[in-house]
Design a protein around this motif. Structure first.
Motif, PDB file in Angstrom:
ATOM      1  N   ILE A 184     -15.962 -29.692  -8.938  1.00  0.00           N
ATOM      2  CA  ILE A 184     -16.872 -30.433  -8.069  1.00  0.00           C
ATOM      3  C   ILE A 184     -17.611 -31.472  -8.904  1.00  0.00           C
ATOM      4  CG2 ILE A 184     -18.900 -30.250  -6.573  1.00  0.00           C
ATOM      5  CD1 ILE A 184     -18.035 -27.445  -5.865  1.00  0.00           C
ATOM      6  N   THR A 185     -17.734 -32.680  -8.374  1.00  0.00           N
ATOM      7  CA  THR A 185     -18.441 -33.729  -9.110  1.00  0.00           C
ATOM      8  C   THR A 185     -19.947 -33.506  -9.036  1.00  0.00           C
ATOM      9  OG1 THR A 185     -18.362 -35.147  -7.141  1.00  0.00           O
ATOM     10  CG2 THR A 185     -16.652 -35.472  -8.798  1.00  0.00           C
ATOM     11  N   SER A 186     -20.652 -33.985 -10.034  1.00  0.00           N
ATOM     12  CA  SER A 186     -22.090 -33.789 -10.124  1.00  0.00           C
ATOM     13  C   SER A 186     -22.801 -34.393  -8.913  1.00  0.00           C
ATOM     14  CB  SER A 186     -22.624 -34.434 -11.411  1.00  0.00           C
ATOM     15  OG  SER A 186     -22.234 -35.808 -11.465  1.00  0.00           O
ATOM     16  N   GLY A 187     -23.773 -33.647  -8.396  1.00  0.00           N
ATOM     17  CA  GLY A 187     -24.549 -34.121  -7.254  1.00  0.00           C
ATOM     18  C   GLY A 187     -23.942 -33.823  -5.898  1.00  0.00           C
ATOM     19  N   ASP A 188     -22.750 -33.216  -5.863  1.00  0.00           N
ATOM     20  CA  ASP A 188     -22.082 -32.933  -4.588  1.00  0.00           C
ATOM     21  C   ASP A 188     -22.509 -31.550  -4.093  1.00  0.00           C
ATOM     22  OD1 ASP A 188     -20.479 -32.730  -2.394  1.00  0.00           O
ATOM     23  OD2 ASP A 188     -18.572 -32.777  -3.480  1.00  0.00           O
ATOM     24  N   ARG A 189     -23.669 -31.483  -3.491  1.00  0.00           N
ATOM     25  CA  ARG A 189     -24.176 -30.203  -2.990  1.00  0.00           C
ATOM     26  C   ARG A 189     -23.383 -29.718  -1.786  1.00  0.00           C
ATOM     27  NH1 ARG A 189     -26.441 -25.891  -5.129  1.00  0.00           N
ATOM     28  NH2 ARG A 189     -26.661 -24.464  -3.376  1.00  0.00           N
ATOM     29  N   HIS A 190     -22.838 -30.644  -1.009  1.00  0.00           N
ATOM     30  CA  HIS A 190     -22.055 -30.268   0.174  1.00  0.00           C
ATOM     31  C   HIS A 190     -20.872 -29.388  -0.210  1.00  0.00           C
ATOM     32  CE1 HIS A 190     -19.640 -30.548   3.827  1.00  0.00           C
ATOM     33  NE2 HIS A 190     -18.641 -30.993   3.080  1.00  0.00           N
TER      34      HIS A 190
END
Length: 298
Positions: free
Chosen positions: A92-98
């Protein structure tokens, strides 16, 4: 005279290195596509039985925000078969809380459907989440994107080379991405699965480069690219990158018009049927007899 000799030596060395790289690429692609062809033929022989003994595997799923994540999680849910000897890694890429929330919901469903037995032994495989740097943020200037792209590549290399910390396990606590260690760790992913986010191409490209350099064995990190369901007659940008670079060992599409146009394998809607592995029934979980039998897990 000395300059000419030095130039000839340099050209000879570069030529030999180029031939070595070409030979490595040929060996890698021959080995992996042969393995994926065997897997494809096996999938055509019929459904995978629930009691079939599955091999020990380590699969990496590359998630993208929004629809890509939802589609890939649904595919995993529909195709899931419990295998306590295997491991899933979500990139998962950084900042992708979804995507983090989507993975936690998915794993929560699988945990309820396949709880530990009376001896405390897990019936399902382990999993973890690894974060990588986003290659380019929205509206990020192009003159600074090269630096973030380099950071992204380095974080992806670390994710590919760092083995899971467990073969069977569970979260230690909410927000902790580490797993308990119960067995010898797996090494490199057997398979990388992506369905269209741009990060997926970078991950697969870095895995291919690492195999050429000998850091990853040729029989690991096979690439399965499934074009997102949203593209019916044309390829996405990521799909075009995989199509022209040919680094995907198995390239599949979910619509017949796109299969006819590109010549790639048509597998249908994998989120509905899970038919990539020959599975024709939706994923269900056990419900108490005192309750009415519910529909499929959503």
């Amino acid at each position: 005279m000395g300059f000419v000799l030095f130039s000839l030596v340099g050209i000879t060395v570069l030529g030999m290195l180029l031939l070595l790289v070409i030979f490595r690429i040929y060996v890698i692609k021959s080995a992996q596509r042969g393995a994926m062809d065997k897997a494809w033929k096996a999938a055509q022989q019929g459904p995978v039985h629930d009691n079939a003994r599955l091999p020990r595997t380590y699969i990496m799923y590359v998630l993208g925000s929004g629809g890509h994540t939802g589609e890939l999680c649904e595919m995993i849910k529909q195709q899931f078969r419990p295998n306590p000897r295997s491991h899933r890694r979500y990139l998962i890429t950084s900042g992708d809380r979804h995507s983090i929330n989507a993975v936690e919901r998915l794993e929560g469903l699988l945990s309820k459907a396949y709880p530990s037995d009376a001896n405390g032994t897990s019936q399902r495989d382990s999993w973890d989440i690894v974060h990588v740097v986003r290659a380019r943020r929205v509206h990020q200037p192009l003159y600074t994107a090269w630096f973030s792209a380099l950071q992204s590549a380095l974080s992806i290399v670390q994710a590919l080379l760092c083995p899971p910390e467990a073969a069977t396990g569970h979260r230690l606590s909410k927000g902790d991405d580490k797993l308990r260690v119960h067995a010898a760790p797996l090494t490199h992913p057997n398979l990388i699965v992506t369905n269209g986010p741009g990060t997926g191409f970078i991950v697969c490209l870095m895995a291919f480069v690492l195999k050429i350099l000998g850091f990853i064995p040729t029989d690991r990190c096979c690439v399965l690219f499934i074009e997102t369901w949203a593209h019916v007659s044309t390829l996405s940008l990521t799909g075009k990158l995989f199509y022209y670079s040919r680094i995907a060992d198995l390239f599949a599409v979910q619509h017949e018009p796109l299969a006819e146009k590109t010549g790639k394998r048509y597998i249908g809607d994998v989120t509905r049927y899970g038919n990539l592995l020959g599975i024709r029934k939706p994923f269900r979980r056990e419900v108490p007899k005192s309750q009415p039998e519910e529909a499929y897990v959503t």
